[in-house]
Design a protein around this motif. Structure first.
Motif, PDB file in Angstrom:
ATOM      1  N   THR A 240      -2.598 -27.474  -5.465  1.00  0.00           N
ATOM      2  CA  THR A 240      -1.484 -27.028  -6.305  1.00  0.00           C
ATOM      3  C   THR A 240      -1.990 -26.362  -7.578  1.00  0.00           C
ATOM      4  OG1 THR A 240      -0.084 -28.821  -5.471  1.00  0.00           O
ATOM      5  CG2 THR A 240       0.579 -27.796  -7.534  1.00  0.00           C
ATOM      6  N   ALA A 241      -2.984 -26.989  -8.213  1.00  0.00           N
ATOM      7  CA  ALA A 241      -3.541 -26.428  -9.442  1.00  0.00           C
ATOM      8  C   ALA A 241      -4.168 -25.072  -9.187  1.00  0.00           C
ATOM      9  CB  ALA A 241      -4.571 -27.389 -10.036  1.00  0.00           C
ATOM     10  N   ARG A 242      -4.920 -24.963  -8.105  1.00  0.00           N
ATOM     11  CA  ARG A 242      -5.571 -23.685  -7.788  1.00  0.00           C
ATOM     12  C   ARG A 242      -4.537 -22.573  -7.644  1.00  0.00           C
ATOM     13  NH1 ARG A 242      -8.154 -24.112  -2.265  1.00  0.00           N
ATOM     14  NH2 ARG A 242      -5.955 -23.979  -1.660  1.00  0.00           N
ATOM     15  N   ASP A 243      -3.501 -22.828  -6.873  1.00  0.00           N
ATOM     16  CA  ASP A 243      -2.516 -21.789  -6.603  1.00  0.00           C
ATOM     17  C   ASP A 243      -1.698 -21.419  -7.834  1.00  0.00           C
ATOM     18  OD1 ASP A 243      -3.414 -21.830  -4.016  1.00  0.00           O
ATOM     19  OD2 ASP A 243      -1.773 -23.089  -3.265  1.00  0.00           O
ATOM     20  N   HIS A 244      -1.162 -22.432  -8.516  1.00  0.00           N
ATOM     21  CA  HIS A 244      -0.222 -22.157  -9.600  1.00  0.00           C
ATOM     22  C   HIS A 244      -0.908 -21.731 -10.890  1.00  0.00           C
ATOM     23  CE1 HIS A 244       3.474 -23.339  -7.530  1.00  0.00           C
ATOM     24  NE2 HIS A 244       2.750 -24.282  -6.937  1.00  0.00           N
ATOM     25  N   ILE A 245      -2.072 -22.299 -11.192  1.00  0.00           N
ATOM     26  CA  ILE A 245      -2.744 -21.915 -12.434  1.00  0.00           C
ATOM     27  C   ILE A 245      -3.375 -20.538 -12.291  1.00  0.00           C
ATOM     28  CG2 ILE A 245      -4.627 -22.512 -14.021  1.00  0.00           C
ATOM     29  CD1 ILE A 245      -3.824 -25.421 -13.732  1.00  0.00           C
ATOM     30  N   GLU A 246      -3.850 -20.192 -11.108  1.00  0.00           N
ATOM     31  CA  GLU A 246      -4.295 -18.810 -10.904  1.00  0.00           C
ATOM     32  C   GLU A 246      -3.134 -17.836 -11.080  1.00  0.00           C
ATOM     33  OE1 GLU A 246      -6.283 -18.544  -7.153  1.00  0.00           O
ATOM     34  OE2 GLU A 246      -8.151 -19.411  -7.920  1.00  0.00           O
ATOM     35  N   ASP A 247      -1.932 -18.262 -10.704  1.00  0.00           N
ATOM     36  CA  ASP A 247      -0.746 -17.417 -10.898  1.00  0.00           C
ATOM     37  C   ASP A 247      -0.448 -17.170 -12.374  1.00  0.00           C
ATOM     38  OD1 ASP A 247      -0.347 -17.144  -8.196  1.00  0.00           O
ATOM     39  OD2 ASP A 247       1.242 -18.663  -8.052  1.00  0.00           O
ATOM     40  N   CYS A 248      -0.971 -18.016 -13.249  1.00  0.00           N
ATOM     41  CA  CYS A 248      -0.761 -17.828 -14.692  1.00  0.00           C
ATOM     42  C   CYS A 248      -1.610 -16.687 -15.245  1.00  0.00           C
ATOM     43  CB  CYS A 248      -1.107 -19.111 -15.449  1.00  0.00           C
ATOM     44  SG  CYS A 248      -0.013 -20.505 -15.092  1.00  0.00           S
ATOM     45  N   GLY A 249      -2.569 -16.200 -14.434  1.00  0.00           N
ATOM     46  CA  GLY A 249      -3.401 -15.092 -14.880  1.00  0.00           C
ATOM     47  C   GLY A 249      -4.881 -15.388 -14.892  1.00  0.00           C
ATOM     48  N   PHE A 250      -5.275 -16.572 -14.404  1.00  0.00           N
ATOM     49  CA  PHE A 250      -6.691 -16.913 -14.350  1.00  0.00           C
ATOM     50  C   PHE A 250      -7.305 -16.453 -13.027  1.00  0.00           C
ATOM     51  CE2 PHE A 250      -5.100 -19.959 -17.475  1.00  0.00           C
ATOM     52  CZ  PHE A 250      -6.074 -19.858 -18.461  1.00  0.00           C
ATOM     53  N   ASP A 251      -8.613 -16.165 -13.064  1.00  0.00           N
ATOM     54  CA  ASP A 251      -9.330 -15.742 -11.864  1.00  0.00           C
ATOM     55  C   ASP A 251      -9.845 -16.935 -11.069  1.00  0.00           C
ATOM     56  OD1 ASP A 251      -9.078 -13.012 -12.631  1.00  0.00           O
ATOM     57  OD2 ASP A 251     -10.786 -13.258 -13.996  1.00  0.00           O
ATOM     58  N   HIS A 252     -10.088 -18.036 -11.754  1.00  0.00           N
ATOM     59  CA  HIS A 252     -10.709 -19.191 -11.115  1.00  0.00           C
ATOM     60  C   HIS A 252     -10.287 -20.448 -11.875  1.00  0.00           C
ATOM     61  CE1 HIS A 252     -13.609 -20.572  -8.162  1.00  0.00           C
ATOM     62  NE2 HIS A 252     -14.184 -21.357  -9.067  1.00  0.00           N
ATOM     63  N   VAL A 253     -10.236 -21.582 -11.178  1.00  0.00           N
ATOM     64  CA  VAL A 253      -9.765 -22.833 -11.782  1.00  0.00           C
ATOM     65  C   VAL A 253     -10.779 -23.937 -11.516  1.00  0.00           C
ATOM     66  CG1 VAL A 253      -7.890 -24.515 -11.910  1.00  0.00           C
ATOM     67  CG2 VAL A 253      -7.387 -22.127 -11.334  1.00  0.00           C
ATOM     68  N   VAL A 281     -18.144 -29.530 -13.475  1.00  0.00           N
ATOM     69  CA  VAL A 281     -16.759 -29.307 -13.106  1.00  0.00           C
ATOM     70  C   VAL A 281     -16.584 -29.444 -11.607  1.00  0.00           C
ATOM     71  CG1 VAL A 281     -16.269 -27.787 -15.056  1.00  0.00           C
ATOM     72  CG2 VAL A 281     -17.091 -26.813 -12.938  1.00  0.00           C
ATOM     73  N   PHE A 282     -15.348 -29.770 -11.236  1.00  0.00           N
ATOM     74  CA  PHE A 282     -14.978 -29.819  -9.827  1.00  0.00           C
ATOM     75  C   PHE A 282     -14.308 -28.508  -9.506  1.00  0.00           C
ATOM     76  CE2 PHE A 282     -11.939 -30.602  -6.451  1.00  0.00           C
ATOM     77  CZ  PHE A 282     -12.686 -31.341  -5.538  1.00  0.00           C
ATOM     78  N   ASP A 283     -14.845 -27.761  -8.561  1.00  0.00           N
ATOM     79  CA  ASP A 283     -14.322 -26.436  -8.223  1.00  0.00           C
ATOM     80  C   ASP A 283     -13.026 -26.585  -7.433  1.00  0.00           C
ATOM     81  OD1 ASP A 283     -13.868 -23.909  -7.202  1.00  0.00           O
ATOM     82  OD2 ASP A 283     -15.994 -23.453  -7.053  1.00  0.00           O
ATOM     83  N   ALA A 284     -11.971 -25.952  -7.916  1.00  0.00           N
ATOM     84  CA  ALA A 284     -10.679 -26.052  -7.232  1.00  0.00           C
ATOM     85  C   ALA A 284     -10.698 -25.352  -5.875  1.00  0.00           C
ATOM     86  CB  ALA A 284      -9.569 -25.474  -8.093  1.00  0.00           C
ATOM     87  N   ASP A 285     -11.752 -24.566  -5.593  1.00  0.00           N
ATOM     88  CA  ASP A 285     -11.901 -23.955  -4.275  1.00  0.00           C
ATOM     89  C   ASP A 285     -12.912 -24.707  -3.417  1.00  0.00           C
ATOM     90  OD1 ASP A 285     -10.108 -21.865  -4.636  1.00  0.00           O
ATOM     91  OD2 ASP A 285     -11.575 -20.705  -5.753  1.00  0.00           O
ATOM     92  N   TYR A 286     -13.232 -25.922  -3.829  1.00  0.00           N
ATOM     93  CA  TYR A 286     -14.223 -26.726  -3.107  1.00  0.00           C
ATOM     94  C   TYR A 286     -13.810 -26.883  -1.654  1.00  0.00           C
ATOM     95  CZ  TYR A 286     -17.864 -30.284  -2.716  1.00  0.00           C
ATOM     96  OH  TYR A 286     -18.980 -30.992  -2.387  1.00  0.00           O
ATOM     97  N   PRO A 287     -14.714 -26.593  -0.690  1.00  0.00           N
ATOM     98  CA  PRO A 287     -14.308 -26.496   0.708  1.00  0.00           C
ATOM     99  C   PRO A 287     -13.778 -27.782   1.324  1.00  0.00           C
ATOM    100  CG  PRO A 287     -16.715 -26.354   0.466  1.00  0.00           C
ATOM    101  CD  PRO A 287     -16.125 -26.209  -0.896  1.00  0.00           C
TER     102      PRO A 287
END
Length: 290
Positions: A240-253, A281-287
């Protein structure tokens, strides 16, 4: 009478001796206690004033309005823009000095319009021992009156007094302005402030209480309180954080595994904060969560 009660009484009597005061009012616990004390001492001759600018989250302005109503004090709002100052936008280690100078300057302008000579702020006795605090220099230079500091009232005592006044913000976490989320040396822009505010609004909506979203030039580094880290590590939240916070204008979370730390992008800790982005940090795109 307890030591805190004695300090409270002395501060109240001190304020009572003034003809009138305008309080630089953010709606945080410190300025709220000063406002409650001043209203208790001076009634309608005490006025709370909030400065609205790009660095103040809309939710904080709403909260300040609510707390002023709770206290019963008259509430004024002045508007200015830190982004009018190139020195502020450069975001060097004196950013807070430039911000506080402009903010207090706007307060003094409104105070003069209202025929008031004294502007109070919420600096408390604990603030002076917290390292690099250039904003305090602005308070001294502009001769703002800090009743909590003057009467040696520390942060824990501020919260105790807030409970005596039954203020809803007695346990409210500290909230620095949005520009504090941008590492020193990275230009403060309206775009960066806006995406940080949007991302933090999401975290608040999702129920987090102690948090920051640090903007490392398009990389969002989320900090949450230690007791909330388990929630933030839940795979559903990660997605959820990855999808919605990237929608705020960030490239990576990313999520900082050190958790929330005050001033983690301040001059003293800037180097370690940058290292945190890479190694802690914990990568929000962690596989493992896909």
């Amino acid at each position: 009478m307890s030591a805190v009660s004695e300090k409270l009484a002395a501060a109240r009597e001190d304020l009572k001796s003034r003809d009138g005061v305008l309080i630089a009012f953010s709606g945080g616990v410190d300025s709220s206690v000063v406002a409650a004390l001043a209203y208790d001492a001076l009634g309608d001759d005490a006025i709370a004033c909030t400065a609205k600018s790009e660095t103040l989250p809309a939710a904080e302005l709403t909260d300040a309005t609510r707390v002023a109503e709770e206290i019963g004090i008259r509430h004024e709002i002045v508007e200015f823009s830190e982004l009018d100052s190139e020195e502020f936008m450069q975001n060097d280690d004196m950013r807070c000095y430039h911000c506080r100078s402009m903010r207090l300057g706007a307060m003094y302008d409104r105070a003069r319009e209202l025929g008031i000579d004294i502007v109070c702020d919420g600096t408390n006795a604990s603030d002076t021992g917290e390292g690099h605090r250039p904003g305090l220099r602005a308070v001294e230079e502009l001769d703002a009156y800090s009743p909590l500091l003057e009467h040696d009232i520390e942060k824990s005592e501020v919260r105790e007094i807030a409970r005596e006044y039954d203020l809803s913000v007695a346990d409210k976490p500290s909230m620095a302005c949005l520009s504090s989320r941008i590492p020193t040396g990275l230009e403060v822009t309206e775009e960066r402030l806006s995406r940080v505010e949007k991302a933090e609004r999401l975290l608040r909506t999702w129920g987090f209480e102690q948090f920051r979203v640090r903007d490392h030039d398009g990389l969002a580094r989320i900090e949450v309180g230690e007791e909330e880290l388990e929630t933030a590590l839940d795979p559903d939240f990660v997605r959820t954080a990855r999808d919605h916070i990237e929608d705020c204008g960030f490239d990576h979370v990313t999520l900082d595994l050190h958790g929330y730390e005050t001033g983690s992008v301040s001059p003293e800790t800037e180097e370690s904060a940058e290292e945190d982005v890479v190694s802690n940090v914990f990568d929000a795109d962690y596989p493992s969560v896909d």
